[in-house]
Design a protein around this motif. Sequence first.
Motif, short mmCIF file in Angstrom:
data_model
loop_
_atom_site.label_atom_id
_atom_site.label_comp_id
_atom_site.label_asym_id
_atom_site.label_seq_id
_atom_site.Cartn_x
_atom_site.Cartn_y
_atom_site.Cartn_z
N LYS A 133 11.48 4.77 6.86
CA LYS A 133 10.67 4.36 5.72
C LYS A 133 9.90 3.09 6.10
O LYS A 133 10.49 2.11 6.52
N VAL A 134 8.58 3.14 5.96
CA VAL A 134 7.74 1.97 6.24
C VAL A 134 6.82 1.73 5.06
O VAL A 134 6.48 2.65 4.32
N ALA A 135 6.42 0.49 4.89
CA ALA A 135 5.53 0.12 3.80
C ALA A 135 4.08 0.40 4.18
O ALA A 135 3.68 0.16 5.32
N ASP A 136 3.30 0.89 3.25
CA ASP A 136 1.86 1.09 3.44
C ASP A 136 1.20 -0.23 3.04
O ASP A 136 0.83 -0.45 1.90
N LYS A 137 1.04 -1.13 4.00
CA LYS A 137 0.55 -2.47 3.72
C LYS A 137 -0.90 -2.48 3.25
O LYS A 137 -1.30 -3.34 2.47
N THR A 138 -1.70 -1.53 3.68
CA THR A 138 -3.09 -1.46 3.24
C THR A 138 -3.16 -1.17 1.74
O THR A 138 -3.86 -1.85 1.00
N ALA A 139 -2.40 -0.17 1.29
CA ALA A 139 -2.37 0.17 -0.13
C ALA A 139 -1.76 -0.95 -0.95
O ALA A 139 -2.24 -1.28 -2.05
N LEU A 140 -0.71 -1.58 -0.42
CA LEU A 140 -0.08 -2.70 -1.11
C LEU A 140 -1.06 -3.86 -1.27
O LEU A 140 -1.14 -4.47 -2.34
N TYR A 141 -1.79 -4.16 -0.21
CA TYR A 141 -2.75 -5.27 -0.27
C TYR A 141 -3.79 -5.02 -1.36
O TYR A 141 -4.10 -5.90 -2.15
N LYS A 142 -4.33 -3.80 -1.37
CA LYS A 142 -5.36 -3.47 -2.36
C LYS A 142 -4.81 -3.62 -3.78
O LYS A 142 -5.47 -4.19 -4.65
#
Length: 164
Positions: A133-142
Motif C-alpha cells: 500500500k502506497v500513498a498517491d501523493k499527487t492526488a493528496l497534494y491536489k
Amino acid sequence: MNLFELNENYRKVESLFDDGAEVSEQALKDTLESISEARDVKLDNIAFLIERNIAKGDFYAKKIKELQSAKKSAENTVKRLNAYMTSAMDDAGLKELQTENHVLKPRNYKASVIVDDLDHLPEEYTTIKPAVKVADKTALYKALKNGTEVAGAHLKPNRKTTIG
C-alpha cells in the motif's frame, strides 16, 4: 571582530559537517548565531557553506557510483576466473591440486533455481504476495491544496533560499 576571528568562527561551522555526522538544527543555529557580524556577510558565508556541502554531496554520489561499478567489475572477474579454473581442473580430471600457495578443490554447491516462465509454473510452485500500500501523493497534494481535509495527511511548507 577581526578577520582572523571571523575565519576561525566559520571554520568551526564547516567542521560541524566534516566528519559526516548529522548536525542538529539547534546546534547549527546556536553556532551561527554566535558569530556576530553584519547580516549580509553572515548570510553570504552561509550560502558559501551550502554550496560547499552541495558540491561534497555531488562528489560523494559520483564516488559511490564509481566504487559500486568497480565492486561489480571485481565480482564479475572473480566469477569468470573461478569458472575458468574449475573448467580447467574438470577437463584435466583433477579432484584436488596443491600448488605452492593454494590447495584447489572443485566442488558442487547447491544448484540455483532459474524460472524461465512464471506463467507456465504449476500453481503449487507459486505464491501471490499482497500488493504494498502506497500513498498517491499527487492526488493528496491536489486535495490538500484545494482545502480538503484528509485524515492522516497534511501539507508541510517547503521554503528555501536560492543561491545565484
